[in-house]
Structure formats: C-alpha cells, structure tokens
Design an enzyme around this catalytic site. Structure first.
Site, PDB file in Angstrom:
ATOM      1  N   LYS A 112      51.413  34.743  79.030  1.00 32.13           N
ATOM      2  CA  LYS A 112      52.295  33.715  79.570  1.00 32.13           C
ATOM      3  C   LYS A 112      52.602  33.958  81.055  1.00 32.13           C
ATOM      4  CE  LYS A 112      53.062  31.839  75.420  1.00 32.13           C
ATOM      5  NZ  LYS A 112      52.387  32.690  74.424  1.00 32.13           N
TER       6      LYS A 112
HETATM    7  C1  LIG Z   1      51.890  32.314  73.195  1.00 26.70           C
HETATM    8  C2  LIG Z   1      50.997  33.295  72.549  1.00 26.70           C
HETATM    9  C3  LIG Z   1      49.931  32.886  71.755  1.00 26.70           C
HETATM   10  C4  LIG Z   1      49.680  31.441  71.408  1.00 26.70           C
HETATM   11  O1  LIG Z   1      49.320  30.677  72.526  1.00 26.70           O
HETATM   12  P1  LIG Z   1      49.430  29.080  72.475  1.00 26.70           P
HETATM   13  O2  LIG Z   1      49.159  28.632  73.855  1.00 26.70           O
HETATM   14  O3  LIG Z   1      50.820  28.771  72.027  1.00 26.70           O
HETATM   15  O4  LIG Z   1      48.410  28.609  71.484  1.00 26.70           O
HETATM   16  C5  LIG Z   1      49.083  33.868  71.237  1.00 26.70           C
HETATM   17  N1  LIG Z   1      49.288  35.168  71.490  1.00 26.70           N
HETATM   18  C6  LIG Z   1      50.320  35.597  72.240  1.00 26.70           C
HETATM   19  C7  LIG Z   1      50.513  37.049  72.440  1.00 26.70           C
HETATM   20  C8  LIG Z   1      51.198  34.673  72.803  1.00 26.70           C
HETATM   21  O5  LIG Z   1      52.210  35.113  73.567  1.00 26.70           O
END
Ligand SMILES: *Cc1c(COP(=O)(O)O)cnc(C)c1O
Length: 463
Positions: A112
């Site tokens: 993120k």
């Molecule tokens: C947010 C997240 C996901 C999922 O990603 P999306 O964009 O919501 O599909 C998978 N793994 C981790 C570690 C995340 O933080």
C-alpha cells in the site's frame, strides 16, 4: 484525461477532481474515459530506466494538466526515496519459472505504501494550490490504514479518520496505525469486520447531508490514483523479464480487487500479460465469480491473511463496467440490485471474457502454510501469509510465461502466522524495531453510522 463514473450519473472530472473525490456522487467509481495505449516501441524504450522514470512515463497519460512530467518526477523521487531498496520493487527468483516481486519495501512493510506515499504528496500539492482541506475517511483491513497514516501524518490540510475492525488486524498492523500520535490522525476500532467498516465508509460518502458538510476524500483503492500508481510495477517487473518481447504472468493475492485491476490496466495499456491469477483465501467471492459467474457475498471468515478477508471487492465494479460495454446506467441498476440482494450473476459471455485474462484459485490455510515451507526450503525465502497464497495460486497455473507472484507484505508484519507455519520468527527491520513499545492511541466504536458520523463531526473541520 477525463474521468467518468462507473454508474454514469456523476460529474465528469479531471485527474485532480477524481483524486480528491474518491467515491463518485452516484455511488460509482471513477475510471479514465479511455485506456491510453503504448506502442511496443514505447514500452521497449522503458527497459533499463529507473523505477521513478518508468513511473513518470506510465502515469503521465492519466494526469492531463493536473500534474506535468516534472511534478510527477518530483513526487516519485520523494515517495520512492523513502523505500528501503534501491530498485523500489526488486524481483527475486525462486525457481526456473517463479519470481517474487517484492512490493513491500516501503515505510509500513506492505505494498500500500507504493500508492499512498505518492498519493500523500499529490494531496498536499493539490490542496496547497487551492487552499482547501480534506477529511480523509478510510476503512482498513490493516495495511491501507498504516500506509495512509504514515503518508498523511502531520500533512497540512489533511485530517484522517481510519476505521479498522477491532481485534481483527495483526498487532504489528494495529501498532503501525495507533502509535502515530499526530493530531490529524484518528484511529477508530469498529466492533465488526472489515466489510462492516467499508460499508460505513461508503454510507458516509453516500449520506448527502454528511458529505455536504465535510470535504470527504478517500484513500481506499476506490481512489483511482492509487490504482494508477500500482500499474507501474507491472511494467518494471515485466520489462526485467523480457517484455515487451516476451509475455509475463502475475499471481496477485487479492482482496478488494485493486492490485490485480492495476495489472488489467497495464494489459490494456499494451503490456503483454499472459495471465492474471486472482489468488483468494477461504473468502473466495472473486474465485466463484470468475469460475462460475457467482458474485454473491458470503460471510467473512477471519484468516491469517486479513487483508484478503473481504467478501465485497469494490474494484470488481471497474471490471464489470468494461465487461458490460462501459454502460453506466446499466451497471447502476446491477449494482443497486447487488447492494440489495448481496448477489449477482455474471452473464456467461462476460464471465468468459474475463476468464481470457483472469484465472483464479482458492487457497486454504493448510496450502498457505505448506507453500511458506516450500519457499523457505526451496530458496530460503520467508513469505508472509498473503504472498504465500499468491504463490500457491501461481504454482497451480499451467501456462508457460514467467510467473511473477506479487509479494504484498513483509513477513514481519504477520509474525504469528509465519512462526506457526515455518517455526521461524521474522524480525522487524531495524527502522521499526521499537514499534512494540511505542504508546498507542485509538477509540473503539460500534459499527453504527450515526455514532461514527457524530464522532467525526465533533472533531473535523467543516467545508
Ligand atoms: C491490501 C492487501 C492485499 C489485497 O490487495 P487488493 O488491492 O485489496 O486486492 C493483499 N495483500 C496484502 C498484504 C495487502 O495489504
């Protein structure tokens, strides 16, 4: 570039408008009016460039007059300068076919950061220009919250209200949010699951009286800019593996369908992607949708991969919009029906069209743990639970292209699950070593719209 809503009724906006709006006023999601497309020669010319320079080229077609090349370069240089690896997203080889793209080297140890570090700077730039302020409201299953809070703490013109499901994020995740004590950061632990928290956020955006009082902005992946920043690592990693002259496949641990949708956009832009493997855990709504056309909300099952414990994948709406001929009025009806019944059937022609690029796999906790042990034995790599689910799905794929699993979090973010599966305790990087002893601040609240709105109204600055 202009941005339109997937439900066809909201105002058409430019990049700045779409970035600050988050959710469209008709309840839809903003998408670019068309997908820009690179020629093979343009993609080939990106080979060997730095991450920042590829990011400038990939994002430039989306930002119009709102951010020029120099502004993008400055933003990316600052944002990715905070990453712990020179390559920003390094590739690691596991065996003759499988690779990991480590997208977790940012300040909060999950992918993120890639989008939110840049988004924080974009917000500051747009707000500074206009003298406006924004009230960011977000729901998090753990990683978005910590990344958004790190990116926005102390920034002028931005207030953050972050809802997380009480007791359902890992301790490291919680502490990464609750130990940030800047006055513009507010953590609210909701008595409920992530879908409850996300539904509250959507309801606040859709409450005209409330949304009229505060300049609401979103940092969840309903915000288009976030997905745009995530397109970049599909380009850098594919280029490293021989694109555009060779196709590459990706396996993506999926929750809200944001990360994998960025891969879809990369493919629309001309990047040769053979397959996008949507990896889910026991919360498998996307797997059921892609193999059987059954997009119906189940009950969230908590797992060791909490960022994937999601039963309504917001960004799937963006794919449905494309699959159904980009007809906003028609999709508005389908989405209203889904919101009322929690069920949707994908017409077989649309499901089959999606399945030409997207495959999927449901990986249970036993296979997740087994895959963690396989990676450790095979190549000495310690994986986090989300990445292990991605790799398990990748290993079931029968295609021939090099297969990149997106390693979405650092194993130290989920130490209990890693320890249980592998018997190894993953250490936090030195920059986070004192996390477990820092003081915390957060409030606990019922998953009740009026209560949350009152909480925010007491604290936030009105328009
Ligand atoms: C947010 C997240 C996901 C999922 O990603 P999306 O964009 O919501 O599909 C998978 N793994 C981790 C570690 C995340 O933080």
């Amino acid at each position: 570039m202009r941005y339109i809503s997937t439900r066809g009724q909201a105002a058409i906006l430019d990049f700045e408008g779409a970035t600050l709006a988050g959710l469209a006023s008709d309840g839809g999601l903003y998408v670019p009016q068309h997908w820009p497309r690179f020629t093979t020669a343009e993609i080939a010319a990106m080979a060997g460039l730095s991450y920042v320079e590829v990011a400038v080229r990939v994002c430039r077609p989306f930002t119009g007059d709102c951010l020029d090349e120099a502004a993008l370069r400055q933003i990316f240089t600052i944002a990715y300068g905070r990453f712990a690896h020179e390559a920003v997203v390094p590739l690691k080889q596991l065996d003759h076919r499988h690779f990991l793209a480590e997208i977790f080297h940012g300040p909060t140890l999950a992918f993120k950061d890639i989008a939110l570090q840049a988004l924080g700077l974009v917000f500051e730039r747009f707000l500074g220009r206009s003298g406006k302020h924004v009230t960011v409201i977000g729901a998090t299953s753990g990683d978005t919250g910590s990344a958004a809070i790190d990116a926005l703490a102390g920034r002028a013109g931005v207030e953050v209200y972050m809802l997380h499901p009480h007791g359902r994020v890992s301790e490291v995740q919680r502490r990464q949010m609750t130990t940030v004590l800047d006055g513009n950061i507010h953590n609210i632990a909701i008595e409920g699951n992530f879908d409850d928290a996300q539904a509250l956020v959507k309801a606040m955006f859709n409450d005209a009286a409330f949304a009229g009082r505060f300049p609401l902005a979103a940092v969840n992946s309903i915000n288009w800019a976030r997905l745009m920043f995530q397109i970049v690592y599909y380009f850098t990693t594919a280029l490293s593996l021989g694109a555009p002259h060779r196709a590459v496949s990706y396996a993506v641990p999926t929750g809200n369908f944001g990360d994998v949708f960025a891969g879809y956009v990369a493919a629309q832009m001309g990047l040769p992607i053979e397959r996008l493997v949507v990896a889910t855990n026991e919360n498998d709504i996307l797997h059921r949708a892609l193999v059987a056309g059954d997009y119906s909300q189940g009950v969230v099952q908590p797992t060791d991969a909490p960022s994937m414990d999601i039963q309504v994948s917001s960004n799937f709406e963006r794919l449905l919009f494309d699959l159904d001929g980009r007809d906003g009025a028609k999709l508005a009806v389908r989405m209203a029906e889904f919101e009322a019944t929690k069920q949707m059937r994908l017409p077989e022609d649309q499901r089959a069209a999606a399945a030409r690029l997207f495959t999927s796999a449901r990986v249970d906790s036993a296979e997740m743990a087994q895959t963690m042990r396989w990676a450790l034995a095979q190549s000495g790599e310690l994986l986090d639970p989300h990445t292990a689910i991605g790799l398990a799905a990748a290993r079931r794929d029968t295609g021939s292209a090099p297969m990149v699993t997106l390693a979405t979090a650092h194993p130290a973010k989920f130490p209990a699950a890693v320890q249980a599966a592998c018997g190894v305790h993953p250490e936090l990087p030195a920059r986070l070593a004192d996390l477990m002893s820092r003081p915390e601040r957060y409030d606990v609240a019922l998953a009740n719209l009026q209560a949350i709105e009152a909480y925010i109204a007491q604290r936030a600055k009105a328009k």
